[in-house]
Design a protein around this motif. Structure first.
Motif, PDB file in Angstrom:
ATOM      1  N   ASN A 146       3.551   3.586   9.698  1.00 55.44           N
ATOM      2  CA  ASN A 146       4.189   4.498   8.752  1.00 55.44           C
ATOM      3  C   ASN A 146       3.546   4.294   7.385  1.00 55.44           C
ATOM      4  O   ASN A 146       3.132   3.176   7.044  1.00 55.44           O
ATOM      5  CB  ASN A 146       5.688   4.217   8.657  1.00 55.44           C
ATOM      6  CG  ASN A 146       6.463   4.775   9.827  1.00 55.44           C
ATOM      7  OD1 ASN A 146       5.964   5.596  10.591  1.00 55.44           O
ATOM      8  ND2 ASN A 146       7.699   4.315  10.002  1.00 55.44           N
ATOM      9  N   ASP A 148       3.160   5.886   3.034  1.00 52.50           N
ATOM     10  CA  ASP A 148       3.420   6.862   1.990  1.00 52.50           C
ATOM     11  C   ASP A 148       2.250   6.833   1.011  1.00 52.50           C
ATOM     12  O   ASP A 148       1.765   5.763   0.631  1.00 52.50           O
ATOM     13  CB  ASP A 148       4.754   6.602   1.282  1.00 52.50           C
ATOM     14  CG  ASP A 148       4.778   5.309   0.499  1.00 52.50           C
ATOM     15  OD1 ASP A 148       4.385   5.316  -0.680  1.00 52.50           O
ATOM     16  OD2 ASP A 148       5.176   4.267   1.083  1.00 52.50           O
ATOM     17  N   GLN A 243      11.774  13.264   5.645  1.00 53.21           N
ATOM     18  CA  GLN A 243      11.065  12.065   5.209  1.00 53.21           C
ATOM     19  C   GLN A 243       9.642  12.026   5.767  1.00 53.21           C
ATOM     20  O   GLN A 243       8.878  11.115   5.449  1.00 53.21           O
ATOM     21  CB  GLN A 243      11.822  10.803   5.632  1.00 53.21           C
ATOM     22  CG  GLN A 243      11.818  10.505   7.113  1.00 53.21           C
ATOM     23  CD  GLN A 243      12.907  11.269   7.872  1.00 53.21           C
ATOM     24  OE1 GLN A 243      13.437  12.264   7.415  1.00 53.21           O
ATOM     25  NE2 GLN A 243      13.234  10.775   9.049  1.00 53.21           N
ATOM     26  N   LYS A 259       0.605  14.248  -2.021  1.00 53.30           N
ATOM     27  CA  LYS A 259       1.639  13.319  -1.561  1.00 53.30           C
ATOM     28  C   LYS A 259       1.786  13.493  -0.053  1.00 53.30           C
ATOM     29  O   LYS A 259       1.658  14.607   0.458  1.00 53.30           O
ATOM     30  CB  LYS A 259       2.997  13.567  -2.233  1.00 53.30           C
ATOM     31  CG  LYS A 259       3.058  13.237  -3.708  1.00 53.30           C
ATOM     32  CD  LYS A 259       4.487  13.400  -4.257  1.00 53.30           C
ATOM     33  CE  LYS A 259       5.381  12.276  -3.782  1.00 53.30           C
ATOM     34  NZ  LYS A 259       6.738  12.336  -4.416  1.00 53.30           N
ATOM     35  N   GLN A 261       3.878  11.431   3.505  1.00 58.12           N
ATOM     36  CA  GLN A 261       4.643  10.299   4.034  1.00 58.12           C
ATOM     37  C   GLN A 261       4.975  10.540   5.494  1.00 58.12           C
ATOM     38  O   GLN A 261       5.322  11.658   5.880  1.00 58.12           O
ATOM     39  CB  GLN A 261       5.943  10.105   3.242  1.00 58.12           C
ATOM     40  CG  GLN A 261       6.836   8.988   3.785  1.00 58.12           C
ATOM     41  CD  GLN A 261       8.058   8.761   2.933  1.00 58.12           C
ATOM     42  OE1 GLN A 261       7.974   8.215   1.838  1.00 58.12           O
ATOM     43  NE2 GLN A 261       9.210   9.196   3.443  1.00 58.12           N
ATOM     44  N   SER A 263       7.602   8.457   7.886  1.00 60.62           N
ATOM     45  CA  SER A 263       8.563   7.362   8.073  1.00 60.62           C
ATOM     46  C   SER A 263       9.311   7.674   9.367  1.00 60.62           C
ATOM     47  O   SER A 263      10.410   8.234   9.361  1.00 60.62           O
ATOM     48  CB  SER A 263       9.517   7.282   6.878  1.00 60.62           C
ATOM     49  OG  SER A 263      10.332   6.145   6.969  1.00 60.62           O
TER      50      SER A 263
END
Length: 348
Positions: A146, A148, A243, A259, A261, A263
């Protein structure tokens, strides 16, 4: 037969037709009442359960607040709390262990998000590998990969000149390709739903503002969700966004991920329990008693609930189980969750 004779015979038989119709209706409704009465007097069938995990932990819903300070009024189509099912599957989320050969994978992720991996090195804190420079930063979990990522777009004002918003198909395709390139595109996300959110970046405030009009946008976000589980929708901790996302800026022939991510925590399809659920009345009572988790909405003394349904709460951090919650939607983007598993089977 003359018309006069026909008319006479019709009038003569009419009372018998009426009597036959009344007798038929009496018999029909008598049978229906008999069947209904016999059904009401039959003992309720026991609900199948397999509580193989024993008591399980109450789901942790990050970023929420208590529902105790508000008065709730139910104004749904059904007119009363709804109960979707009396039991549901509870999925084990296997514990995560650090992989020994993680170095190759973390360097791949760093390279694909824009780091020069010939010169950039990572620092390791617990199980998080961190690549960072003056333009960008990525945090990578070396156990499940995972991550970010964030680009310092405030330092690059030219990024937001001459932007374009392509078709939804192109936007989704670029986001999928990005997750594939970093090697973290779980199967469940690839078969689940996606949602596109449009943003306008305001350089003065250094803030991304959501806009519903693509013509006013210069940034676009793609949110990825799990597919439905056992016919029930999966909701994220923030409900309106996921998320698991990719945020991009598009030019005429290029695009930049600013950006991103993932998760995501894989559930086991082999280790599954079946737990009893509280009914809709109990869930609504819990919301009113302050045992719910408010995800979104203004702090008002009274909130009108417009929709109530059952779904699975997705995880943005590791928890032992994937389990269902009741979702309450109200006016002014109000959202609240209430754990659905019977209280007797939840740990305090």
């Amino acid at each position: 037969m003359t018309l006069t004779e026909l008319s006479y015979n019709v009038r003569k038989s009419f009372p018998f037709v009426i009597i036959f119709f009344l007798v038929f209706m009496i018999l029909f409704y008598s049978v229906k009442l008999l069947l209904l009465y016999s059904g009401l007097n039959q003992p309720a069938q026991p609900v199948y359960t397999d509580t193989k995990f024993g008591k399980i932990k109450t789901p942790v819903i990050s970023g929420s607040k208590t529902s105790s300070t508000t008065n709730y009024i139910l104004d749904t189509i059904e007119g009363q709390p709804t109960t979707a099912t009396l039991s549901a599957n509870i999925y084990l989320v296997p514990p995560i262990t650090t992989q020994l050969n993680y170095r190759e994978k973390v360097y791949l992720i760093a390279k694909m998000v824009g780091f020069n991996t010939e010169t950039s090195k990572y620092t390791l804190s617990n199980r998080t590998a961190v690549f960072s420079d003056d333009k960008q930063r990525v945090n990578i979990d070396v156990a499940n990969f995972n991550f970010d990522y964030e680009y310092s777009y405030a330092k690059d004002p030219l990024l937001f000149t001459n932007t374009q918003i392509p078709s939804n198909k192109d936007i989704e395709e670029k986001a999928r390709d990005f997750l594939k390139s970093v090697g973290r595109y779980p199967d469940e996300l690839s078969t689940g739903k996606v949602n596109i959110v449009y943003h306008n970046y305001n350089a003065t405030a250094n803030t991304l503002f959501v806009t519903k009009n693509p013509a006013q946008a210069n940034v676009v976000e793609v949110d990825f969700y799990r597919p439905d589980i056992d016919g029930f929708p999966v909701v994220s901790p923030e409900y309106f966004t996921s998320q698991n996302y990719v945020i991009m800026v598009f030019k005429q022939s290029t695009f930049k991920v600013i950006k991103a991510q993932v998760s995501f925590f894989e559930k086991s399809d082999d280790q599954v329990g079946v737990y009893p659920l509280r009914n809709g009345d109990a869930a609504f009572a819990d919301l009113k008693a302050g045992n719910g988790y408010v995800i979104s909405g203004e702090n008002k003394p009274t909130v009108t609930i417009k929709k109530m349904f059952l779904g699975y709460h997705d995880l943005d951090s590791y928890q032992n189980y994937l389990e269902p919650v009741y979702i309450f939607l109200g006016e002014n983007d109000f959202v609240a969750y209430v754990p659905a598993v019977e209280k007797d089977w939840l740990e305090e």
